[in-house]
Scaffold this active site. Structure first.
Site, PDB file in Angstrom:
ATOM      1  CB  SER A 151      -2.444  -3.831   8.540  1.00 23.81           C
ATOM      2  OG  SER A 151      -2.337  -4.848   9.512  1.00 23.81           O
ATOM      3  CB  THR A 152       3.300  -5.602   7.974  1.00 19.80           C
ATOM      4  OG1 THR A 152       3.379  -5.436   9.382  1.00 19.80           O
ATOM      5  CG2 THR A 152       3.849  -4.364   7.289  1.00 19.80           C
ATOM      6  CB  CYS A 153      -0.130  -8.330  11.282  1.00 20.04           C
ATOM      7  SG  CYS A 153       1.290  -7.964  12.320  1.00 20.04           S
ATOM      8  CD  GLU A 154      -5.727  -6.171   9.637  1.00 22.57           C
ATOM      9  OE1 GLU A 154      -6.197  -5.648   8.605  1.00 22.57           O
ATOM     10  OE2 GLU A 154      -6.067  -5.829  10.771  1.00 22.57           O
ATOM     11  CG  LEU A 155      -0.015 -10.245   4.281  1.00 22.27           C
ATOM     12  CD1 LEU A 155      -0.001 -11.581   3.566  1.00 22.27           C
ATOM     13  CD2 LEU A 155       1.278  -9.511   4.026  1.00 22.27           C
TER      14      LEU A 155
END
Length: 186
Positions: A151-155
């Site tokens: 999840s790129t937003c949540e890293l």
């Protein structure tokens, strides 16, 4: 004539992409002017170039990427934690091997791993807002070939634990990096 279609395309692009943002840009400029920030930005634009452009971004090394990762292990002394430690260790070895391998050897690089996890292949000038969480997936069916996801937003990266050898982790991660480009669960 080819020039006319090019001018028409340019006009359409300006109209559809830039024009809707002009009001927002003007409002931001007014806000920055209230405290004299806009004048200082104009006066010292060369100092701020790295903040507002890709100029200040740098390629990540395997050591930097590994340092950013924080594994979210299960409780101490459990079999699950031992599986997690093992697969995480193999992932770290794989990332390190990418740093020192010839680009053609794997077909992927540390920058590709970075993009898979964060959505960008370079480190922003101010760094990332937080560390990269590595969560572990348990309970897959036998002979499962699921891949790591992120999840790129949540890293956050989700790593299946049923790959317990270096070769298996490297193979499935290279498969994920090569075949899973784009948005969604990458």
């Amino acid at each position: 004539m080819i020039i006319l279609p090019i001018l028409a395309c340019r006009s359409l692009l300006l109209k559809s992409f830039l024009e809707p943002k002009i009001a927002m840009i003007e409002q931001m400029a007014q806000g920055l002017s209230l405290f004299g920030v806009l004048d200082m930005m104009r006066k010292h634009s060369s100092l701020l170039a790295s903040v507002f452009t890709f100029e200040g971004w740098h390629d990540i090394t395997s050591e930097e990427l590994i340092h950013l990762m924080v594994p979210q292990y299960s409780d101490e002394g459990t079999k699950m934690k031992n599986l997690e430690i093992n697969v995480f260790k193999h992932l770290m070895d794989f990332i390190t091997s990418l740093q020192y391998a010839e680009p053609k050897e794997h077909g992927v690089s540390v920058k590709d791993v970075m993009k898979f996890i964060t959505g960008t292949n370079k480190v922003p000038p101010l760094g990332f807002p937080k560390h990269i969480n590595v969560s572990f997936l348990h309970g897959c069916k036998e002979n499962c070939r699921c891949r790591p996801t992120s999840s790129t937003c949540e890293l956050t990266m989700y790593l299946p634990v049923h790959y317990q050898s270096y070769g298996a982790v490297a193979d499935i991660f290279m498969s994920a990096l090569r075949d899973c480009q784009g948005f969604g669960k990458i």
